[in-house]
Each structure stands twice: as structure tokens, then as C-alpha cells.
Design an enzyme around this catalytic site. Sequence first.
Site, PDB file in Angstrom:
ATOM      1  N   LYS A 120      37.042  44.526  43.786  1.00  0.00           N
ATOM      2  CA  LYS A 120      38.259  44.557  44.609  1.00  0.00           C
ATOM      3  C   LYS A 120      38.959  43.188  44.578  1.00  0.00           C
ATOM      4  O   LYS A 120      40.193  43.117  44.553  1.00  0.00           O
ATOM      5  CB  LYS A 120      37.930  44.944  46.056  1.00  0.00           C
ATOM      6  CG  LYS A 120      37.432  46.378  46.234  1.00  0.00           C
ATOM      7  CD  LYS A 120      38.464  47.450  45.923  1.00  0.00           C
ATOM      8  CE  LYS A 120      39.568  47.551  46.950  1.00  0.00           C
ATOM      9  NZ  LYS A 120      40.446  48.733  46.686  1.00  0.00           N
ATOM     10  N   TYR A 166      30.975  45.793  44.258  1.00  0.00           N
ATOM     11  CA  TYR A 166      32.171  46.439  44.820  1.00  0.00           C
ATOM     12  C   TYR A 166      33.211  45.396  45.207  1.00  0.00           C
ATOM     13  O   TYR A 166      34.376  45.452  44.773  1.00  0.00           O
ATOM     14  CB  TYR A 166      31.804  47.295  46.039  1.00  0.00           C
ATOM     15  CG  TYR A 166      32.997  47.633  46.914  1.00  0.00           C
ATOM     16  CD1 TYR A 166      33.950  48.549  46.482  1.00  0.00           C
ATOM     17  CD2 TYR A 166      33.184  47.017  48.147  1.00  0.00           C
ATOM     18  CE1 TYR A 166      35.065  48.853  47.268  1.00  0.00           C
ATOM     19  CE2 TYR A 166      34.288  47.307  48.938  1.00  0.00           C
ATOM     20  CZ  TYR A 166      35.225  48.222  48.503  1.00  0.00           C
ATOM     21  OH  TYR A 166      36.339  48.504  49.274  1.00  0.00           O
ATOM     22  N   THR A 170      40.384  44.993  50.842  1.00  0.00           N
ATOM     23  CA  THR A 170      39.321  45.023  51.852  1.00  0.00           C
ATOM     24  C   THR A 170      38.983  43.616  52.347  1.00  0.00           C
ATOM     25  O   THR A 170      39.120  42.636  51.601  1.00  0.00           O
ATOM     26  CB  THR A 170      38.058  45.659  51.226  1.00  0.00           C
ATOM     27  OG1 THR A 170      36.949  45.447  52.091  1.00  0.00           O
ATOM     28  CG2 THR A 170      37.712  45.064  49.871  1.00  0.00           C
ATOM     29  N   ASP A 171      38.477  43.533  53.564  1.00  0.00           N
ATOM     30  CA  ASP A 171      38.016  42.238  54.084  1.00  0.00           C
ATOM     31  C   ASP A 171      36.806  41.711  53.305  1.00  0.00           C
ATOM     32  O   ASP A 171      36.487  40.527  53.370  1.00  0.00           O
ATOM     33  CB  ASP A 171      37.682  42.329  55.584  1.00  0.00           C
ATOM     34  CG  ASP A 171      36.603  43.337  55.936  1.00  0.00           C
ATOM     35  OD1 ASP A 171      36.073  44.018  55.036  1.00  0.00           O
ATOM     36  OD2 ASP A 171      36.276  43.450  57.147  1.00  0.00           O
ATOM     37  N   GLU A 172      36.130  42.608  52.544  1.00  0.00           N
ATOM     38  CA  GLU A 172      34.918  42.171  51.835  1.00  0.00           C
ATOM     39  C   GLU A 172      35.214  41.161  50.734  1.00  0.00           C
ATOM     40  O   GLU A 172      34.299  40.489  50.246  1.00  0.00           O
ATOM     41  CB  GLU A 172      34.171  43.375  51.263  1.00  0.00           C
ATOM     42  CG  GLU A 172      33.693  44.303  52.343  1.00  0.00           C
ATOM     43  CD  GLU A 172      32.617  45.285  51.905  1.00  0.00           C
ATOM     44  OE1 GLU A 172      32.059  45.133  50.809  1.00  0.00           O
ATOM     45  OE2 GLU A 172      32.349  46.210  52.687  1.00  0.00           O
TER      46      GLU A 172
HETATM   47  P1  NAD Z   1      36.975  57.128  49.298  1.00  0.00           P
HETATM   48  O1  NAD Z   1      35.811  56.831  48.419  1.00  0.00           O
HETATM   49  O2  NAD Z   1      36.825  58.045  50.458  1.00  0.00           O
HETATM   50  O3  NAD Z   1      38.178  57.720  48.407  1.00  0.00           O
HETATM   51  C1  NAD Z   1      38.498  57.201  47.158  1.00  0.00           C
HETATM   52  C2  NAD Z   1      39.386  58.222  46.449  1.00  0.00           C
HETATM   53  O4  NAD Z   1      39.765  57.676  45.180  1.00  0.00           O
HETATM   54  C3  NAD Z   1      38.679  59.556  46.164  1.00  0.00           C
HETATM   55  O5  NAD Z   1      39.519  60.628  46.524  1.00  0.00           O
HETATM   56  C4  NAD Z   1      38.430  59.518  44.673  1.00  0.00           C
HETATM   57  O6  NAD Z   1      38.425  60.806  44.074  1.00  0.00           O
HETATM   58  C5  NAD Z   1      39.599  58.675  44.195  1.00  0.00           C
HETATM   59  N1  NAD Z   1      39.330  58.017  42.905  1.00  0.00           N
HETATM   60  C6  NAD Z   1      38.222  57.322  42.548  1.00  0.00           C
HETATM   61  N2  NAD Z   1      38.336  56.881  41.288  1.00  0.00           N
HETATM   62  C7  NAD Z   1      39.562  57.275  40.851  1.00  0.00           C
HETATM   63  C8  NAD Z   1      40.272  57.098  39.640  1.00  0.00           C
HETATM   64  N3  NAD Z   1      39.736  56.426  38.606  1.00  0.00           N
HETATM   65  N4  NAD Z   1      41.496  57.635  39.535  1.00  0.00           N
HETATM   66  C9  NAD Z   1      42.047  58.337  40.570  1.00  0.00           C
HETATM   67  N5  NAD Z   1      41.422  58.539  41.729  1.00  0.00           N
HETATM   68  C10 NAD Z   1      40.195  58.006  41.877  1.00  0.00           C
HETATM   69  O7  NAD Z   1      37.515  55.714  49.748  1.00  0.00           O
HETATM   70  P2  NAD Z   1      38.222  55.269  51.111  1.00  0.00           P
HETATM   71  O8  NAD Z   1      37.173  54.873  52.076  1.00  0.00           O
HETATM   72  O9  NAD Z   1      39.237  56.265  51.486  1.00  0.00           O
HETATM   73  O10 NAD Z   1      38.930  53.924  50.618  1.00  0.00           O
HETATM   74  C11 NAD Z   1      40.261  53.951  50.112  1.00  0.00           C
HETATM   75  C12 NAD Z   1      40.655  52.542  49.721  1.00  0.00           C
HETATM   76  O11 NAD Z   1      40.554  51.686  50.837  1.00  0.00           O
HETATM   77  C13 NAD Z   1      39.766  51.931  48.642  1.00  0.00           C
HETATM   78  O12 NAD Z   1      40.598  51.194  47.771  1.00  0.00           O
HETATM   79  C14 NAD Z   1      38.839  51.003  49.402  1.00  0.00           C
HETATM   80  O13 NAD Z   1      38.440  49.923  48.591  1.00  0.00           O
HETATM   81  C15 NAD Z   1      39.741  50.556  50.533  1.00  0.00           C
HETATM   82  N6  NAD Z   1      39.077  50.190  51.789  1.00  0.00           N
HETATM   83  C16 NAD Z   1      38.222  51.063  52.405  1.00  0.00           C
HETATM   84  C17 NAD Z   1      37.669  50.717  53.632  1.00  0.00           C
HETATM   85  C18 NAD Z   1      36.725  51.642  54.371  1.00  0.00           C
HETATM   86  O14 NAD Z   1      36.196  51.239  55.407  1.00  0.00           O
HETATM   87  N7  NAD Z   1      36.499  52.866  53.924  1.00  0.00           N
HETATM   88  C19 NAD Z   1      37.976  49.483  54.209  1.00  0.00           C
HETATM   89  C20 NAD Z   1      38.822  48.605  53.535  1.00  0.00           C
HETATM   90  C21 NAD Z   1      39.384  48.973  52.329  1.00  0.00           C
HETATM   91  O1  DAU Z   2      34.695  46.088  55.226  1.00  0.00           O
HETATM   92  C1  DAU Z   2      35.444  47.036  54.530  1.00  0.00           C
HETATM   93  C2  DAU Z   2      34.519  47.847  53.663  1.00  0.00           C
HETATM   94  O2  DAU Z   2      33.760  48.663  54.540  1.00  0.00           O
HETATM   95  C3  DAU Z   2      35.226  48.712  52.617  1.00  0.00           C
HETATM   96  O3  DAU Z   2      35.911  47.879  51.726  1.00  0.00           O
HETATM   97  C4  DAU Z   2      34.242  49.605  51.874  1.00  0.00           C
HETATM   98  O4  DAU Z   2      34.933  50.475  51.012  1.00  0.00           O
HETATM   99  C5  DAU Z   2      33.458  50.405  52.892  1.00  0.00           C
HETATM  100  O5  DAU Z   2      32.459  51.166  52.222  1.00  0.00           O
HETATM  101  C6  DAU Z   2      32.824  49.497  53.934  1.00  0.00           C
HETATM  102  O6  DAU Z   2      31.743  48.699  53.366  1.00  0.00           O
HETATM  103  P1  DAU Z   2      30.406  48.418  54.195  1.00  0.00           P
HETATM  104  O7  DAU Z   2      29.323  48.086  53.258  1.00  0.00           O
HETATM  105  O8  DAU Z   2      30.661  47.493  55.338  1.00  0.00           O
HETATM  106  O9  DAU Z   2      30.238  49.901  54.816  1.00  0.00           O
HETATM  107  P2  DAU Z   2      28.971  50.836  55.005  1.00  0.00           P
HETATM  108  O10 DAU Z   2      29.410  51.994  55.821  1.00  0.00           O
HETATM  109  O11 DAU Z   2      28.282  51.120  53.718  1.00  0.00           O
HETATM  110  O12 DAU Z   2      28.011  49.929  55.874  1.00  0.00           O
HETATM  111  C7  DAU Z   2      28.423  49.425  57.138  1.00  0.00           C
HETATM  112  C8  DAU Z   2      27.272  48.597  57.688  1.00  0.00           C
HETATM  113  O13 DAU Z   2      26.175  49.468  57.961  1.00  0.00           O
HETATM  114  C9  DAU Z   2      26.723  47.569  56.717  1.00  0.00           C
HETATM  115  O14 DAU Z   2      26.247  46.447  57.453  1.00  0.00           O
HETATM  116  C10 DAU Z   2      25.541  48.270  56.058  1.00  0.00           C
HETATM  117  C11 DAU Z   2      25.015  49.118  57.199  1.00  0.00           C
HETATM  118  N1  DAU Z   2      24.373  50.376  56.802  1.00  0.00           N
HETATM  119  C12 DAU Z   2      25.040  51.213  55.981  1.00  0.00           C
HETATM  120  C13 DAU Z   2      24.456  52.395  55.575  1.00  0.00           C
HETATM  121  C14 DAU Z   2      25.179  53.326  54.633  1.00  0.00           C
HETATM  122  C15 DAU Z   2      23.116  50.683  57.304  1.00  0.00           C
HETATM  123  O15 DAU Z   2      22.523  49.910  58.064  1.00  0.00           O
HETATM  124  N2  DAU Z   2      22.542  51.858  56.924  1.00  0.00           N
HETATM  125  C16 DAU Z   2      23.156  52.711  56.060  1.00  0.00           C
HETATM  126  O16 DAU Z   2      22.545  53.759  55.718  1.00  0.00           O
END
Ligand code: NAD
Ligand code: DAU
Length: 338
Positions: A150, A146, A122-124
Site C-alpha cells: 500500500k 500488505y 491505510t494508516d498502516e
Molecule cells: P476487501 O478485501 O473487503 O475488498 C477488496 C475488493 O477488491 C474485493 O471486492 C475484491 O474482489 C477486489 N479486488 C481485489 N483484487 C482486485 C483486482 N486485481 N482487480 C479488481 N478488483 C480486485 O477490502 P476492504 O476492507 O473493503 O478495503 C478496501 C480498500 O480500503 C483497500 O484498498 C484497503 O487497503 C483499504 N483500507 C481498508 C481498511 C479496513 O479496515 N478494511 C482500512 C484502511 C484502508
Molecule cells: O489499519 C487499517 C488496516 O486495518 C487496513 O489497511 C487493512 O486492510 C485491514 O485488514 C486492517 O488491518 P489489521 O491487521 O489492523 O486488521 P485485522 O482485522 O486483521 O486485525 C485487527 C487487530 O486484531 C490486529 O491487532 C490483529 C488482531 N487480530 C486479528 C485477527 C484476524 C487478532 O488478535 N486475532 C485475529 O484472529
Amino acid sequence: MRLLITGGAGFIGSAFVRLVLSERPDWQVANLDLLTYAGNLENLETVEGHPHHRFVRGDIANRALVESLFPVDAVVNFAAESHVDRSIQDPERFLATNVLGTHALLDAARQKGLSRFVQVSTDEVYGSIEKGLFTEDSPLAPRSPYSASKAAADHLCLAYHHTYGLPVLITRSSNNYGPYQFPEKLIPLLVTNALEGKDLPLYGDGENVRDWLFVEDNCRGVLAALERGRPGGVYNLGGGAQRTNREVAEAVRRLVGGPSRVVLIPDRPGHDRRYALDCRHARRELGWRPTTDFEAGLAATVAWYREHRAWWERVKSGEYRRYYEAHYGPALAAGSPA
Ligand code: NAD
Ligand code: DAU
């Protein structure tokens, strides 16, 4: 290609499973997922019964189970605890899955051998940036439990490459959005609340910036890294669509219509102000770039949530409803309309 995908019942992992099964018809996919609150077999309904897809329920930290799924040619590790707010409330599970789970996969891969290990990061991990862009050489400076978990996983992956020669690649994407995203994340939370006529909660002043990437674009970047990436390589995958949270909420309100108001609630502790990525490396080495314009992707996402009300109503009941009420109930009652 025998591929082990982990976390393939989650939001991005299930999109990747669908992409691979439709565009790489010769590949065999084993999909290992623990089905935590975020995992959902309904996300895989369009590939149910597919002869090249085998679902296995289990933990990536379970070394014996992971080893039993070898031999494979490649691993793509999506499995993670992914929500920042939950990591602030209860960090331990994040360490168990994101650090120790990734380590179990890496070590099984080292013992058994494979030709590619893609870590979905992730970019985080770079922390927050007020101006400019993070490159792959920017120092890692994670600021939430988190992102620290990562970043630890990224360090382990690169250590396994340098020490043991494991052919590891890392993708670091910006915020994804699209169909099947769990409604704890900003965009599906805004969309489903707006469809229910509820208030739209924004943390702090609502001016934090995220760079939005349509989920299928991310999946195409991960696939490009798997097929064309250089072992040891790190690839930023950004959407090129920086928006404040307030801009996103207003766009959702316009698309959905109805009575919802944007309400400012107390800020997330340690809330990162802005993320932004330089993606020229992925463009040059992988030939990747995002193709979905944010406004078009958001409209398609809103349309999907309109058409899949039963999916998100089920997801929003049960455990999530309790989480929502505890996390947002008092904050929304005391919040102020933006
Ligand atoms: P998500 O939470 O929707 O899905 C995560 C999945 O992993 C779920 O199906 C869960 O059951 C499974 N899981 C959790 N713990 C596990 C374990 N111990 N063993 C096996 N499976 C397990 O997450 P997502 O948003 O689809 O993110 C997927 C990946 O991408 C993550 O690694 C996250 O860090 C990364 N990522 C997400 C975003 C985003 O914006 N959502 C951005 C950048 C990177
Ligand atoms: O940047 C990549 C990341 O993006 C991933 O690695 C993470 O898995 C994913 O959860 C996401 O993290 P963020 O914290 O950026 O996502 P989130 O959707 O929780 O929040 C996006 C922005 O919105 C952040 O500035 C927080 C804000 N927010 C979020 C929620 C849930 C609100 O203002 N209100 C809310 O209720």
C-alpha cells in the site's frame, strides 16, 4: 459525474457504491471488481438493477480493460488485497494488485485524462506508534507485505501527481468495521464466532491497539476528498476510538452473550502494536469528522450480523472454512483462555 469505482464488491467499496447512488442521484457509476474471495455481489444486492450502476468483472491490472472504461471524470480505487495475515502467507498477489494494479489505473488515467483520482490507502503505511499520533507528514515505515504494497502505491500516486500533474488524492483510514465485512477481519470474526458459540482468537497478549472507524464514516471522508480535496493532498481518516483487541473482544462477548471464550494464540509475525491518527487536516480542509460512536457502531454491527446470518454463513463456508481451519485450528487447540 462519471465515476469509476474499483473494488466496489468488497466491504468498503460496496458501502461507497451504496452511499454515492443514494446521495448523488445524478452520478453514473462503473464498478470494476475482480470478485476475488473477498468480493461478493451479494454486497451489492440493495443496488441491483440501479440504472446508474454498471458492474464490470475484471482486474485493475488489465490495462486494456481499464482503458475501455474511460472516459470518466474520476476514479476511486478501493480494489486491493486487504488482509495482513494473507500477505504474510503469500505476498505476491498483494504486489500484483496493490502495486501493479494501482499503477495500471494511474497510467490509464494519465493517458486518458480525468479530474480526480482518489487512492484509498491505510494508516498502516506509517508503521506502528507506541504513543502519540501519526500526521500526514509522518514518514512511511510499513512493516508487513500488505502495508509495504500500500505504501508503494501511495508513492506511485504522489509521483504521478508531481511528475505528470495527475490530480491524485490519498485517504489513509484507520480500521473500518460495519456491515458486509469479510469475517477474516477482527470484528466480524469475533462477532460471527460468538454467534456460533466458538472461541474468540486474539494474537499475542491481546493488548495491540487499533483505532476503529465505522465504514460509513470512512465513505463520507472518501467522498469529501473526492469533492473537496486538493490534488496532491493526503488525508488521515481516523475513528478516534482507540481500543485494545481485548477490549473489543470483551465488548463483543457482552453484546452477543453465549459461551464463547477469548483465547490467546501465537502472535502474528511482525504484529504492529498500535495505530493512531491525527485527523485535524481532514477536519480543516474537508470539514470531515467521524460521527458514529464506537459502542453504538459496534452494537449496530452485531445487530446486522444477527440479522444477516445467511450472508456470513455462505461467506464462512468453502474457501474461508479451509483458510480458517489451517490458520486457527492448531493455534486455538494450543491457545490459552485470556
Ligand atoms: P476487501 O478485501 O473487503 O475488498 C477488496 C475488493 O477488491 C474485493 O471486492 C475484491 O474482489 C477486489 N479486488 C481485489 N483484487 C482486485 C483486482 N486485481 N482487480 C479488481 N478488483 C480486485 O477490502 P476492504 O476492507 O473493503 O478495503 C478496501 C480498500 O480500503 C483497500 O484498498 C484497503 O487497503 C483499504 N483500507 C481498508 C481498511 C479496513 O479496515 N478494511 C482500512 C484502511 C484502508
Ligand atoms: O489499519 C487499517 C488496516 O486495518 C487496513 O489497511 C487493512 O486492510 C485491514 O485488514 C486492517 O488491518 P489489521 O491487521 O489492523 O486488521 P485485522 O482485522 O486483521 O486485525 C485487527 C487487530 O486484531 C490486529 O491487532 C490483529 C488482531 N487480530 C486479528 C485477527 C484476524 C487478532 O488478535 N486475532 C485475529 O484472529
